[in-house]
Design an enzyme around this catalytic site. Structure first.
Site, PDB file in Angstrom:
ATOM      1  CB  CYS A 279      36.945  44.425  37.061  1.00 14.18           C
ATOM      2  SG  CYS A 279      36.256  45.296  38.476  1.00 14.18           S
TER       3      CYS A 279
ATOM      4  CB  CYS B 296      31.632  45.837  40.047  1.00 18.02           C
ATOM      5  SG  CYS B 296      32.836  46.780  39.090  1.00 18.02           S
TER       6      CYS B 296
ATOM      7  CB  CYS C  14      32.389  46.754  35.188  1.00 12.09           C
ATOM      8  SG  CYS C  14      34.093  46.302  35.588  1.00 12.09           S
TER       9      CYS C  14
ATOM     10  CG  HIS D 114      34.932  37.743  31.500  1.00 10.08           C
ATOM     11  ND1 HIS D 114      35.451  38.095  32.719  1.00 10.08           N
ATOM     12  CD2 HIS D 114      35.986  37.733  30.641  1.00 10.08           C
ATOM     13  CE1 HIS D 114      36.759  38.293  32.602  1.00 10.08           C
ATOM     14  NE2 HIS D 114      37.115  38.080  31.350  1.00 10.08           N
ATOM     15  CD  GLU D 115      36.065  36.102  26.931  1.00  8.97           C
ATOM     16  OE1 GLU D 115      36.597  37.063  26.355  1.00  8.97           O
ATOM     17  OE2 GLU D 115      36.674  35.393  27.757  1.00  8.97           O
TER      18      GLU D 115
ATOM     19  CG  HIS E 156      37.322  41.206  27.625  1.00  9.82           C
ATOM     20  ND1 HIS E 156      37.903  42.056  28.535  1.00  9.82           N
ATOM     21  CD2 HIS E 156      37.571  39.949  28.077  1.00  9.82           C
ATOM     22  CE1 HIS E 156      38.488  41.340  29.485  1.00  9.82           C
ATOM     23  NE2 HIS E 156      38.287  40.059  29.235  1.00  9.82           N
TER      24      HIS E 156
ATOM     25  CB  CYS F 266      33.441  42.651  39.152  1.00  7.26           C
ATOM     26  SG  CYS F 266      33.135  43.341  37.509  1.00  7.26           S
TER      27      CYS F 266
HETATM   28 ZN   LIG Z   1      38.865  38.327  30.326  1.00  9.93          ZN
HETATM   29 ZN   LIG Z   2      34.093  45.393  37.684  1.00 11.07          ZN
END
Ligand SMILES: [Zn+2]
Ligand SMILES: [Zn+2]
Length: 175
Positions: free
Chosen positions: A136, A160, A163, A125-126, A129, A141
């Site tokens: 999202c 997803c 993304c 996740h990071e 970014h 996701c």
């Molecule tokens: Zn975040």
């Molecule tokens: Zn996504």
């Protein structure tokens, strides 16, 4: 990625995060050794470490790396929130993620597995970014917002399709 925690790194956990990032980002990932710790990020009033300071520290210390992810076990914060699981420079180079609030209660074996799963998700996740991806709303996701562990547990471990496309695009532009 490099371990910047207070305790000794758990090699199995580090390897698992590396493997997941490699699989998802389709890029070489190196587990780098970091002998120093971002002590200047410590806020004695709050008893936590400030992520903004850690990100600048990581960036400066790993100037040669395209992207750098620090993994730690200390409690993290940004000034407007009581805590964060991690933080990243949006469209930048550095990200940090912590195990501090990811460990569940319960049986050791089960808890270990759950912690590793949560850490894999938050690490990706990071890094998402870092590649410019924002939060999202697609169910499942990995870029879904995660204010608490419940949200981490309900989302999946991957991008997803939308993304994924944005990531491929960002990578194609050499960001
Ligand atoms: Zn975040
Ligand atoms: Zn996504």
């Amino acid at each position: 990625m490099c371990w910047i925690g207070e305790r000794e790194a758990e090699p199995g956990l580090v390897a698992e995060v590396c493997a997941h990032i490699h699989r998802e980002l389709r890029q070489p990932v190196r587990a780098g050794f970091e002998p120093e710790r971002p002590t200047e990020a410590w806020d004695s009033r709050r008893g936590q470490y400030e992520t903004g300071v850690i990100l600048k520290w990581l960036e400066a210390r790993h100037a040669g790396a395209a992207k750098v992810l620090g993994v730690t076990d200390v409690d993290l914060f940004i000034p407007i929130l009581t805590f964060v699981f991690g933080e990243a420079q949006l469209g930048g180079r550095a990200a940090v993620v912590s195990t501090a609030r990811l460990a569940p209660r319960g049986g050791a074996r089960e808890a270990e597995r759950m912690l590793a799963t949560r850490l894999r998700k938050e690490a990706l996740h990071e890094l998402g970014h870092v590649y410019g991806l924002v939060h999202c709303g697609q169910p499942g996701c990995v870029m879904g917002r995660s204010p608490g562990v419940a949200e981490i547990d309900t989302k999946g471990e991957s991008f997803c399709p939308d993304c994924r496309l944005m990531y491929d695009e960002a990578r194609g532009h050499g960001r």
